[in-house]
Write an enzyme that holds these catalytic residues in place. Structure first.
Site, PDB file in Angstrom:
ATOM      1  N   ASN A  37       0.849  -1.193   0.000  1.00  0.00           N
ATOM      2  CA  ASN A  37       0.000   0.000   0.000  1.00  0.00           C
ATOM      3  C   ASN A  37       0.887   1.248   0.000  1.00  0.00           C
ATOM      4  O   ASN A  37       0.673   2.191  -0.772  1.00  0.00           O
ATOM      5  CB  ASN A  37      -0.905   0.042   1.235  1.00  0.00           C
ATOM      6  CG  ASN A  37      -1.889  -1.107   1.298  1.00  0.00           C
ATOM      7  OD1 ASN A  37      -2.123  -1.803   0.318  1.00  0.00           O
ATOM      8  ND2 ASN A  37      -2.469  -1.306   2.476  1.00  0.00           N
ATOM      9  N   TYR A 103      -7.989 -12.544   8.821  1.00  0.00           N
ATOM     10  CA  TYR A 103      -6.767 -12.991   8.142  1.00  0.00           C
ATOM     11  C   TYR A 103      -6.668 -14.516   8.093  1.00  0.00           C
ATOM     12  O   TYR A 103      -6.977 -15.201   9.070  1.00  0.00           O
ATOM     13  CB  TYR A 103      -5.537 -12.449   8.874  1.00  0.00           C
ATOM     14  CG  TYR A 103      -5.427 -10.945   8.871  1.00  0.00           C
ATOM     15  CD1 TYR A 103      -4.983 -10.261   7.744  1.00  0.00           C
ATOM     16  CD2 TYR A 103      -5.764 -10.204  10.003  1.00  0.00           C
ATOM     17  CE1 TYR A 103      -4.868  -8.884   7.741  1.00  0.00           C
ATOM     18  CE2 TYR A 103      -5.655  -8.819  10.010  1.00  0.00           C
ATOM     19  CZ  TYR A 103      -5.212  -8.166   8.874  1.00  0.00           C
ATOM     20  OH  TYR A 103      -5.107  -6.796   8.885  1.00  0.00           O
ATOM     21  N   TYR A 104      -6.182 -15.013   6.962  1.00  0.00           N
ATOM     22  CA  TYR A 104      -5.854 -16.427   6.790  1.00  0.00           C
ATOM     23  C   TYR A 104      -4.436 -16.476   6.220  1.00  0.00           C
ATOM     24  O   TYR A 104      -4.235 -16.677   5.032  1.00  0.00           O
ATOM     25  CB  TYR A 104      -6.871 -17.102   5.861  1.00  0.00           C
ATOM     26  CG  TYR A 104      -8.270 -17.084   6.434  1.00  0.00           C
ATOM     27  CD1 TYR A 104      -8.745 -18.154   7.192  1.00  0.00           C
ATOM     28  CD2 TYR A 104      -9.091 -15.985   6.266  1.00  0.00           C
ATOM     29  CE1 TYR A 104     -10.016 -18.126   7.748  1.00  0.00           C
ATOM     30  CE2 TYR A 104     -10.362 -15.939   6.815  1.00  0.00           C
ATOM     31  CZ  TYR A 104     -10.819 -17.019   7.561  1.00  0.00           C
ATOM     32  OH  TYR A 104     -12.087 -16.992   8.119  1.00  0.00           O
ATOM     33  N   ASN A 165       2.393  -0.045  13.200  1.00  0.00           N
ATOM     34  CA  ASN A 165       1.342  -0.888  12.617  1.00  0.00           C
ATOM     35  C   ASN A 165       0.967  -2.053  13.530  1.00  0.00           C
ATOM     36  O   ASN A 165       1.001  -3.221  13.124  1.00  0.00           O
ATOM     37  CB  ASN A 165       1.803  -1.417  11.256  1.00  0.00           C
ATOM     38  CG  ASN A 165       0.956  -0.892  10.112  1.00  0.00           C
ATOM     39  OD1 ASN A 165      -0.258  -0.763  10.237  1.00  0.00           O
ATOM     40  ND2 ASN A 165       1.597  -0.583   9.001  1.00  0.00           N
ATOM     41  N   ARG A 167      -0.561  -4.988  15.392  1.00  0.00           N
ATOM     42  CA  ARG A 167      -1.585  -6.001  15.128  1.00  0.00           C
ATOM     43  C   ARG A 167      -1.591  -6.972  16.303  1.00  0.00           C
ATOM     44  O   ARG A 167      -0.813  -7.926  16.354  1.00  0.00           O
ATOM     45  CB  ARG A 167      -1.288  -6.760  13.822  1.00  0.00           C
ATOM     46  CG  ARG A 167      -1.321  -5.902  12.576  1.00  0.00           C
ATOM     47  CD  ARG A 167      -2.738  -5.442  12.248  1.00  0.00           C
ATOM     48  NE  ARG A 167      -2.785  -4.757  10.960  1.00  0.00           N
ATOM     49  CZ  ARG A 167      -2.576  -3.464  10.781  1.00  0.00           C
ATOM     50  NH1 ARG A 167      -2.286  -2.695  11.828  1.00  0.00           N
ATOM     51  NH2 ARG A 167      -2.647  -2.923   9.577  1.00  0.00           N
ATOM     52  N   GLY A 226      -5.593  10.437  13.352  1.00  0.00           N
ATOM     53  CA  GLY A 226      -6.794  10.136  12.579  1.00  0.00           C
ATOM     54  C   GLY A 226      -7.304  11.359  11.855  1.00  0.00           C
ATOM     55  O   GLY A 226      -6.533  12.139  11.286  1.00  0.00           O
ATOM     56  N   GLY A 254      -5.979   1.161   5.279  1.00  0.00           N
ATOM     57  CA  GLY A 254      -4.978   1.638   4.337  1.00  0.00           C
ATOM     58  C   GLY A 254      -4.676   3.122   4.457  1.00  0.00           C
ATOM     59  O   GLY A 254      -3.734   3.620   3.836  1.00  0.00           O
ATOM     60  N   ASP A 257      -1.180   3.771   5.769  1.00  0.00           N
ATOM     61  CA  ASP A 257      -0.153   3.505   4.760  1.00  0.00           C
ATOM     62  C   ASP A 257      -0.078   4.664   3.771  1.00  0.00           C
ATOM     63  O   ASP A 257       1.005   5.065   3.346  1.00  0.00           O
ATOM     64  CB  ASP A 257      -0.473   2.207   4.020  1.00  0.00           C
ATOM     65  CG  ASP A 257      -0.673   1.034   4.963  1.00  0.00           C
ATOM     66  OD1 ASP A 257       0.063   0.935   5.959  1.00  0.00           O
ATOM     67  OD2 ASP A 257      -1.585   0.216   4.713  1.00  0.00           O
ATOM     68  N   ASP A 293      -7.788  -1.036  -0.265  1.00  0.00           N
ATOM     69  CA  ASP A 293      -6.560  -0.581   0.389  1.00  0.00           C
ATOM     70  C   ASP A 293      -5.773   0.413  -0.456  1.00  0.00           C
ATOM     71  O   ASP A 293      -5.172   1.343   0.070  1.00  0.00           O
ATOM     72  CB  ASP A 293      -5.663  -1.786   0.704  1.00  0.00           C
ATOM     73  CG  ASP A 293      -6.151  -2.570   1.908  1.00  0.00           C
ATOM     74  OD1 ASP A 293      -7.352  -2.472   2.234  1.00  0.00           O
ATOM     75  OD2 ASP A 293      -5.343  -3.282   2.518  1.00  0.00           O
TER      76      ASP A 293
END
Length: 316
Positions: A37, A103-104, A165, A167, A226, A254, A257, A293
């Site tokens: 991205n 997510y996978y 980032n 997660r 933001g 996104g 990014d 994204d």
């Protein structure tokens, strides 16, 4: 080469309908990943950028490579892995500005990256190395790759740009905090969200957060706020730069990014820090108005038109 980055990009499936994904029957296929991205955002603004990764030696991986390459990003250091699949994720848009991501990616080709996937001569061509905090969470070898890349960057005079980032689904909070702080301590430019700063330091005071990151050794810290904009800090100054109002956020994924791409683009163009942050705010705002994204990332003419519009037009 202006910038080199590395990390996992996945195939993105988005239901064509809104609401709970269990009721979705048709999907659109796209691609998304923090580093690409960012890379595509820079490429659309006219900069040269390279991406290092692994993708599965499968149809989805080949489609992804074609897509990223077609966006003007150099993929000559991306490897096809015959023994692992390309990662997949789903983006569920319950309603405007309410997005869930699933997510996978466990055991994906990118999670098998190691320091051996790095080419120091390739890195040495660039001015900046962009590092995301997602990559070290994928596996131990990916974590080793992050620190190896930073060592190579420093040995060759590149500035290290770090977007935490965070997660939380990928690792424990203790692992995340320890690793992200270790990367931040070796970075020249840090682009955290205010919530990530609070996670790392247990403090929500912006002035204190900016100083804490600077104390780690960074030369520039930009705290993302933001829709409100961002606040940058250096050892000599700090300044709040307001964001661009957007009336309807379609898809916020996104935007961070895009912000990073806009900011580094400004630095590459020789803009002041304040103007670079303003450009970053603009790119991030534009991204939120489009589903996908990378689909909303602007080129230079789009960005200029957006930044020159009066506020009442920007919001539409």
């Amino acid at each position: 080469m202006d910038v080199v980055t590395f990390g996992e990009t996945m195939v993105l499936f988005t239901p064509e309908s809104t609401g709970m994904m269990r009721y979705a029957h048709t999907y659109t296929r796209k691609f998304g990943g923090s580093e690409t991205n960012f890379a595509i955002g820079l490429a659309r603004l006219g900069h040269s950028v390279g991406w290092i990764s692994r993708v599965g030696d499968d149809e989805l991986g080949k489609a992804m490579l074609s897509f990223v390459r077609g966006e003007g990003v150099d993929t000559s250091c991306v490897r096809l892995d015959p023994d692992a699949p390309t990662g997949i994720y789903f983006k569920e848009i319950r309603k405007a500005n309410e997005v869930n991501v699933y997510y996978y990616r466990k055991g994906s080709a990118a999670s098998r990256m190691t320091p051996a996937d790095l080419d120091e001569a390739y890195l040495a061509q660039a001015r900046y190395l962009f590092v995301s905090g997602i990559t070290p969470a994928l596996s131990e070898t990916c974590r080793e790759m992050v620190f190896a890349a930073i060592r190579m960057a420093k040995a060759n005079g590149l500035k290290v740009v770090f977007d935490p980032n965070l997660r939380k689904k990928l690792w424990t909070e203790e692992q995340a905090r320890e690793t992200l702080l270790a990367i931040a301590a070796q970075s020249d430019i840090i682009l955290p969200g205010a919530a990530e700063g609070e996670f790392l330091f247990g403090d929500n005071d912006l002035e204190q957060l900016g100083q804490r990151f600077l104390d780690l050794g960074a030369k520039i810290v930009v705290l993302k706020l933001g829709e409100k904009g961002a606040h940058y800090f250096t050892p000599e100054e700090n300044l709040y730069v307001p964001g661009f109002p957007v009336e309807q956020v379609v898809d916020p994924v996104g935007a961070g990014d895009g912000f990073a791409a806009g900011f580094i683009s400004g630095l590459l163009d020789g803009l002041s820090l304040a103007e670079s942050v303003k450009r970053a705010n603009a790119v991030g705002a534009i991204v939120t108005m489009v589903n996908g994204d990378v689909e909303g990332l602007p080129d230079r003419s789009d960005l200029q038109r957006f930044m020159e519009q009066p506020d009442e037009e920007v919001m539409r």
